[in-house]
Design a protein around this motif. Structure first.
Motif, PDB file in Angstrom:
ATOM      1  N   UNK A  45       0.797  -1.224   0.000  1.00 46.03           N
ATOM      2  CA  UNK A  45       0.000   0.000   0.000  1.00 46.03           C
ATOM      3  C   UNK A  45       0.835   1.281   0.000  1.00 46.03           C
ATOM      4  N   UNK A  48       2.033   1.590  -3.687  1.00 46.78           N
ATOM      5  CA  UNK A  48       0.934   1.960  -4.586  1.00 46.78           C
ATOM      6  C   UNK A  48       0.558   3.432  -4.399  1.00 46.78           C
ATOM      7  N   UNK A  49       0.454   3.838  -3.124  1.00 53.48           N
ATOM      8  CA  UNK A  49       0.051   5.216  -2.845  1.00 53.48           C
ATOM      9  C   UNK A  49       1.103   6.209  -3.339  1.00 53.48           C
ATOM     10  N   UNK A  51       3.353   5.863  -5.668  1.00 53.23           N
ATOM     11  CA  UNK A  51       3.388   5.921  -7.129  1.00 53.23           C
ATOM     12  C   UNK A  51       2.252   6.781  -7.655  1.00 53.23           C
ATOM     13  N   UNK A  52       1.083   6.618  -7.040  1.00 51.80           N
ATOM     14  CA  UNK A  52      -0.066   7.417  -7.454  1.00 51.80           C
ATOM     15  C   UNK A  52       0.188   8.905  -7.246  1.00 51.80           C
TER      16      UNK A  52
END
Lengths: 75, 232
Positions: A45, A48-49, A51-52
Protein backbone atom coordinates in the motif's frame (compact mmCIF):
# COMPACT_ATOMS: atom_id res chain seq x y z
CA UNK A 1 18.59 17.13 0.08
CA UNK A 2 17.98 15.80 3.54
CA UNK A 3 17.51 12.17 4.46
CA UNK A 4 14.76 11.33 6.93
CA UNK A 5 14.45 8.01 8.74
CA UNK A 6 11.13 6.56 9.81
CA UNK A 7 10.88 3.62 12.18
CA UNK A 8 7.71 1.65 11.48
CA UNK A 9 8.61 -1.66 13.11
CA UNK A 10 5.68 -3.50 14.71
CA UNK A 11 3.15 -0.97 13.52
CA UNK A 12 -0.32 -2.20 12.55
CA UNK A 13 -1.55 -1.98 9.01
CA UNK A 14 -2.40 1.61 8.11
CA UNK A 15 0.06 3.26 10.51
CA UNK A 16 3.22 2.98 8.32
CA UNK A 17 1.33 4.54 5.43
CA UNK A 18 -0.10 7.33 7.59
CA UNK A 19 3.33 8.05 9.09
CA UNK A 20 4.87 8.25 5.62
CA UNK A 21 2.04 10.44 4.41
CA UNK A 22 2.51 12.92 7.25
CA UNK A 23 6.30 12.94 6.98
CA UNK A 24 6.18 13.50 3.22
CA UNK A 25 4.02 16.59 3.72
CA UNK A 26 6.74 18.15 5.89
CA UNK A 27 9.55 17.38 3.43
CA UNK A 28 10.90 19.48 0.57
CA UNK A 29 11.21 18.32 -3.03
CA UNK A 30 14.31 16.17 -3.46
CA UNK A 31 14.39 15.00 0.16
CA UNK A 32 14.57 11.28 0.78
CA UNK A 33 12.53 9.27 3.28
CA UNK A 34 13.82 5.91 4.46
CA UNK A 35 11.15 3.73 6.06
CA UNK A 36 12.05 0.67 8.07
CA UNK A 37 9.13 -1.74 8.35
CA UNK A 38 8.35 -5.38 9.05
CA UNK A 39 4.83 -5.27 7.65
CA UNK A 40 4.58 -6.75 4.20
CA UNK A 41 1.32 -4.92 3.47
CA UNK A 42 3.31 -1.69 3.58
CA UNK A 43 5.21 -2.89 0.55
CA UNK A 44 1.92 -2.98 -1.31
CA UNK A 45 0.00 0.00 0.00
CA UNK A 46 2.85 2.46 0.56
CA UNK A 47 4.31 1.68 -2.87
CA UNK A 48 0.93 1.96 -4.59
CA UNK A 49 0.05 5.22 -2.85
CA UNK A 50 3.44 6.85 -3.46
CA UNK A 51 3.39 5.92 -7.13
CA UNK A 52 -0.07 7.42 -7.45
CA UNK A 53 1.22 10.62 -5.87
CA UNK A 54 4.06 10.65 -8.38
CA UNK A 55 7.05 10.29 -6.03
CA UNK A 56 10.06 8.08 -6.70
CA UNK A 57 10.05 4.85 -4.73
CA UNK A 58 11.89 1.59 -4.36
CA UNK A 59 12.41 -0.92 -1.59
CA UNK A 60 14.79 -3.65 -0.51
CA UNK A 61 14.44 -6.57 1.90
CA UNK A 62 17.20 -6.11 4.47
CA UNK A 63 16.62 -9.25 6.56
CA UNK A 64 13.88 -11.87 6.37
CA UNK A 65 10.62 -10.05 6.88
CA UNK A 66 12.08 -6.56 7.22
CA UNK A 67 12.18 -4.00 4.47
CA UNK A 68 13.56 -0.55 3.82
CA UNK A 69 11.44 1.64 1.59
CA UNK A 70 13.07 4.63 -0.09
CA UNK A 71 10.89 7.51 -1.17
CA UNK A 72 12.14 10.63 -2.92
CA UNK A 73 9.70 13.49 -2.88
CA UNK A 74 9.23 14.56 -6.49
CA UNK A 75 6.55 17.19 -6.39
CA UNK B 1 9.48 4.42 -10.87
CA UNK B 2 12.80 5.15 -9.27
CA UNK B 3 15.51 7.79 -9.28
CA UNK B 4 19.29 7.60 -9.40
CA UNK B 5 19.65 8.53 -5.73
CA UNK B 6 17.27 5.81 -4.59
CA UNK B 7 19.12 3.39 -6.84
CA UNK B 8 22.40 4.36 -5.14
CA UNK B 9 20.92 3.97 -1.66
CA UNK B 10 19.56 0.58 -2.58
CA UNK B 11 22.90 -0.61 -3.98
CA UNK B 12 24.72 0.56 -0.89
CA UNK B 13 22.24 -1.26 1.35
CA UNK B 14 22.43 -4.45 -0.69
CA UNK B 15 26.18 -4.57 -0.12
CA UNK B 16 25.65 -4.43 3.64
CA UNK B 17 23.01 -7.15 3.71
CA UNK B 18 24.26 -10.47 4.96
CA UNK B 19 23.50 -13.50 2.87
CA UNK B 20 20.00 -14.72 3.56
CA UNK B 21 19.43 -18.16 5.01
CA UNK B 22 18.18 -20.65 2.51
CA UNK B 23 14.70 -21.71 3.57
CA UNK B 24 14.25 -24.26 0.79
CA UNK B 25 14.43 -27.30 3.08
CA UNK B 26 11.58 -25.93 5.24
CA UNK B 27 9.46 -25.49 2.13
CA UNK B 28 10.17 -29.05 0.98
CA UNK B 29 9.40 -30.43 4.45
CA UNK B 30 6.17 -28.42 4.74
CA UNK B 31 4.94 -29.44 1.31
CA UNK B 32 5.69 -33.11 1.93
CA UNK B 33 3.82 -33.12 5.24
CA UNK B 34 0.87 -31.31 3.62
CA UNK B 35 0.61 -33.90 0.85
CA UNK B 36 1.07 -36.79 3.28
CA UNK B 37 -1.85 -35.55 5.37
CA UNK B 38 -3.87 -35.01 2.20
CA UNK B 39 -3.34 -38.57 0.94
CA UNK B 40 -4.01 -39.97 4.40
CA UNK B 41 -7.29 -38.07 4.54
CA UNK B 42 -8.36 -39.27 1.07
CA UNK B 43 -8.31 -42.85 2.34
CA UNK B 44 -9.68 -42.01 5.71
CA UNK B 45 -12.20 -39.19 5.28
CA UNK B 46 -12.86 -37.82 1.80
CA UNK B 47 -14.79 -34.74 2.93
CA UNK B 48 -12.06 -33.61 5.29
CA UNK B 49 -9.43 -34.06 2.57
CA UNK B 50 -11.20 -31.54 0.31
CA UNK B 51 -11.54 -29.10 3.23
CA UNK B 52 -7.82 -29.49 3.88
CA UNK B 53 -6.70 -28.80 0.33
CA UNK B 54 -9.21 -25.97 -0.31
CA UNK B 55 -8.19 -24.31 2.96
CA UNK B 56 -4.52 -24.49 2.09
CA UNK B 57 -5.04 -23.16 -1.44
CA UNK B 58 -7.15 -20.32 -0.07
CA UNK B 59 -4.47 -19.47 2.47
CA UNK B 60 -1.71 -19.45 -0.16
CA UNK B 61 -3.78 -17.23 -2.46
CA UNK B 62 -4.61 -14.76 0.29
CA UNK B 63 -1.06 -14.60 1.60
CA UNK B 64 0.61 -14.18 -1.78
CA UNK B 65 -1.89 -11.60 -3.03
CA UNK B 66 -1.81 -9.77 0.34
CA UNK B 67 -5.54 -9.76 0.16
CA UNK B 68 -7.03 -7.86 3.08
CA UNK B 69 -10.70 -7.18 3.70
CA UNK B 70 -9.88 -4.51 6.27
CA UNK B 71 -7.85 -2.41 3.84
CA UNK B 72 -10.26 -3.05 0.97
CA UNK B 73 -12.93 -1.10 2.85
CA UNK B 74 -10.60 1.32 4.62
CA UNK B 75 -8.29 2.46 1.82
CA UNK B 76 -10.95 4.05 -0.41
CA UNK B 77 -11.77 6.45 2.42
CA UNK B 78 -8.29 6.85 3.86
CA UNK B 79 -6.08 7.17 0.78
CA UNK B 80 -8.51 6.95 -2.13
CA UNK B 81 -7.25 3.70 -3.58
CA UNK B 82 -9.79 1.06 -4.51
CA UNK B 83 -7.70 -1.75 -6.00
CA UNK B 84 -8.61 -4.16 -3.16
CA UNK B 85 -12.25 -3.07 -3.09
CA UNK B 86 -12.41 -3.91 -6.79
CA UNK B 87 -10.98 -7.35 -6.01
CA UNK B 88 -13.72 -7.92 -3.42
CA UNK B 89 -16.39 -6.84 -5.91
CA UNK B 90 -14.93 -9.20 -8.53
CA UNK B 91 -15.08 -12.01 -5.98
CA UNK B 92 -18.74 -11.17 -5.37
CA UNK B 93 -19.48 -11.24 -9.11
CA UNK B 94 -17.82 -14.65 -9.50
CA UNK B 95 -19.54 -16.14 -6.46
CA UNK B 96 -22.91 -14.76 -7.58
CA UNK B 97 -22.60 -16.69 -10.83
CA UNK B 98 -21.27 -19.79 -9.03
CA UNK B 99 -24.04 -19.80 -6.44
CA UNK B 100 -26.60 -19.17 -9.15
CA UNK B 101 -25.55 -22.42 -10.86
CA UNK B 102 -25.55 -24.38 -7.58
CA UNK B 103 -28.89 -23.05 -6.37
CA UNK B 104 -30.52 -23.28 -9.78
CA UNK B 105 -29.75 -27.00 -9.90
CA UNK B 106 -31.54 -27.55 -6.57
CA UNK B 107 -34.55 -25.52 -7.61
CA UNK B 108 -35.03 -27.15 -11.00
CA UNK B 109 -35.26 -30.51 -9.24
CA UNK B 110 -37.81 -29.21 -6.77
CA UNK B 111 -39.93 -26.25 -7.98
CA UNK B 112 -41.84 -25.72 -4.71
CA UNK B 113 -38.72 -25.45 -2.60
CA UNK B 114 -38.35 -24.31 0.99
CA UNK B 115 -35.83 -21.55 1.69
CA UNK B 116 -34.05 -23.75 4.21
CA UNK B 117 -33.35 -26.36 1.53
CA UNK B 118 -31.35 -24.01 -0.69
CA UNK B 119 -27.58 -24.50 -0.52
CA UNK B 120 -25.62 -21.52 0.77
CA UNK B 121 -25.89 -19.34 3.83
CA UNK B 122 -29.31 -17.75 3.80
CA UNK B 123 -29.76 -15.88 7.07
CA UNK B 124 -32.35 -13.49 8.41
CA UNK B 125 -31.63 -9.84 7.69
CA UNK B 126 -32.51 -6.99 10.04
CA UNK B 127 -31.12 -4.47 12.48
CA UNK B 128 -28.78 -7.12 13.93
CA UNK B 129 -26.98 -7.25 10.57
CA UNK B 130 -26.16 -3.55 10.87
CA UNK B 131 -25.09 -3.85 14.53
CA UNK B 132 -22.82 -6.77 13.73
CA UNK B 133 -21.36 -5.02 10.70
CA UNK B 134 -20.50 -1.88 12.70
CA UNK B 135 -18.92 -3.92 15.53
CA UNK B 136 -16.89 -6.03 13.13
CA UNK B 137 -15.89 -3.11 10.95
CA UNK B 138 -14.64 -0.98 13.84
CA UNK B 139 -12.81 -3.96 15.30
CA UNK B 140 -11.04 -4.94 12.11
CA UNK B 141 -9.82 -1.44 11.32
CA UNK B 142 -8.50 -0.94 14.86
CA UNK B 143 -6.84 -4.37 14.89
CA UNK B 144 -5.37 -3.85 11.42
CA UNK B 145 -6.90 -6.93 9.88
CA UNK B 146 -10.02 -9.05 9.66
CA UNK B 147 -10.17 -12.67 10.81
CA UNK B 148 -8.39 -14.11 7.77
CA UNK B 149 -5.86 -11.27 7.60
CA UNK B 150 -4.96 -11.70 11.26
CA UNK B 151 -4.44 -15.44 10.88
CA UNK B 152 -2.31 -14.99 7.75
CA UNK B 153 -0.06 -12.49 9.51
CA UNK B 154 0.39 -14.72 12.54
CA UNK B 155 1.43 -17.46 10.14
CA UNK B 156 3.97 -15.09 8.60
CA UNK B 157 5.41 -14.42 12.03
CA UNK B 158 4.10 -10.91 12.54
CA UNK B 159 4.04 -10.88 16.32
CA UNK B 160 1.78 -7.86 16.85
CA UNK B 161 -1.21 -9.81 15.56
CA UNK B 162 -0.91 -12.34 18.39
CA UNK B 163 -2.41 -9.64 20.62
CA UNK B 164 -5.26 -9.39 18.14
CA UNK B 165 -5.69 -13.16 18.24
CA UNK B 166 -6.22 -13.08 22.01
CA UNK B 167 -8.92 -10.42 21.57
CA UNK B 168 -10.34 -12.41 18.68
CA UNK B 169 -10.74 -15.51 20.88
CA UNK B 170 -12.28 -13.52 23.76
CA UNK B 171 -14.67 -11.82 21.35
CA UNK B 172 -15.77 -15.04 19.65
CA UNK B 173 -16.37 -16.73 23.00
CA UNK B 174 -18.44 -13.80 24.27
CA UNK B 175 -20.32 -13.74 20.98
CA UNK B 176 -21.14 -17.43 21.20
CA UNK B 177 -22.29 -16.97 24.79
CA UNK B 178 -24.56 -14.03 23.97
CA UNK B 179 -25.92 -15.46 20.74
CA UNK B 180 -29.06 -16.78 22.44
CA UNK B 181 -29.94 -13.25 23.55
CA UNK B 182 -29.56 -11.81 20.05
CA UNK B 183 -31.39 -14.73 18.54
CA UNK B 184 -34.37 -14.27 20.88
CA UNK B 185 -34.64 -10.49 20.63
CA UNK B 186 -33.78 -9.86 16.99
CA UNK B 187 -32.69 -12.67 14.73
CA UNK B 188 -35.62 -15.07 15.11
CA UNK B 189 -38.10 -12.25 14.40
CA UNK B 190 -36.33 -11.05 11.24
CA UNK B 191 -37.33 -12.48 7.86
CA UNK B 192 -35.10 -14.33 5.41
CA UNK B 193 -35.25 -12.36 2.19
CA UNK B 194 -34.45 -14.45 -0.84
CA UNK B 195 -34.75 -12.39 -4.00
CA UNK B 196 -35.38 -15.22 -6.48
CA UNK B 197 -38.55 -16.05 -4.55
CA UNK B 198 -39.96 -12.59 -5.29
CA UNK B 199 -38.36 -11.67 -8.60
CA UNK B 200 -37.76 -14.97 -10.28
CA UNK B 201 -34.42 -16.62 -10.76
CA UNK B 202 -32.96 -14.95 -13.84
CA UNK B 203 -34.12 -11.37 -13.11
CA UNK B 204 -32.56 -11.45 -9.65
CA UNK B 205 -29.28 -12.78 -11.07
CA UNK B 206 -29.18 -10.05 -13.69
CA UNK B 207 -30.16 -7.37 -11.18
CA UNK B 208 -27.40 -8.42 -8.79
CA UNK B 209 -24.81 -8.53 -11.58
CA UNK B 210 -25.81 -5.08 -12.82
CA UNK B 211 -25.57 -3.72 -9.27
CA UNK B 212 -22.12 -5.25 -8.68
CA UNK B 213 -20.82 -4.13 -12.07
CA UNK B 214 -21.95 -0.55 -11.50
CA UNK B 215 -20.30 -0.59 -8.05
CA UNK B 216 -17.12 -1.83 -9.74
CA UNK B 217 -17.38 0.95 -12.29
CA UNK B 218 -17.84 3.56 -9.55
CA UNK B 219 -14.86 2.16 -7.63
CA UNK B 220 -12.73 2.31 -10.77
CA UNK B 221 -13.78 5.90 -11.48
CA UNK B 222 -13.10 6.88 -7.85
CA UNK B 223 -9.60 5.41 -8.02
CA UNK B 224 -8.81 7.30 -11.23
CA UNK B 225 -10.26 10.53 -9.88
CA UNK B 226 -7.85 10.36 -6.95
CA UNK B 227 -4.96 9.70 -9.27
CA UNK B 228 -3.12 13.01 -9.26
CA UNK B 229 -0.40 12.15 -11.74
CA UNK B 230 -1.81 10.94 -15.02
CA UNK B 231 1.42 10.53 -16.94
CA UNK B 232 3.58 7.96 -15.26
Amino acid sequence: MVEYKLDCLYEACPIPLLKALKQLEKMKIGDILIMHTDHNCSIVNVVEWTKKQGHYIDYVEIVEGEWEIYIEKAR
Amino acid sequence: MTSSRIEALKKQKQMEIRKKNNQMHYAVLGTTITFMIYFMLINYHLRLSSFWIIGILLGITMQRSRFCFASSFRDPIMVGSTSLLKAVLLAFIISTIGFFIIQYKTIVLNPDYLITEIPGQLSPVGIHTAIGAVLFGVGMVVAGGCASGTLIRIGEGYMMQLVVLIGFIIGSTLGAKHFVFWDKTLISKAPIIYFPKYLGFFPSLILQLILLCSLYYIADWYDKKNNITITM
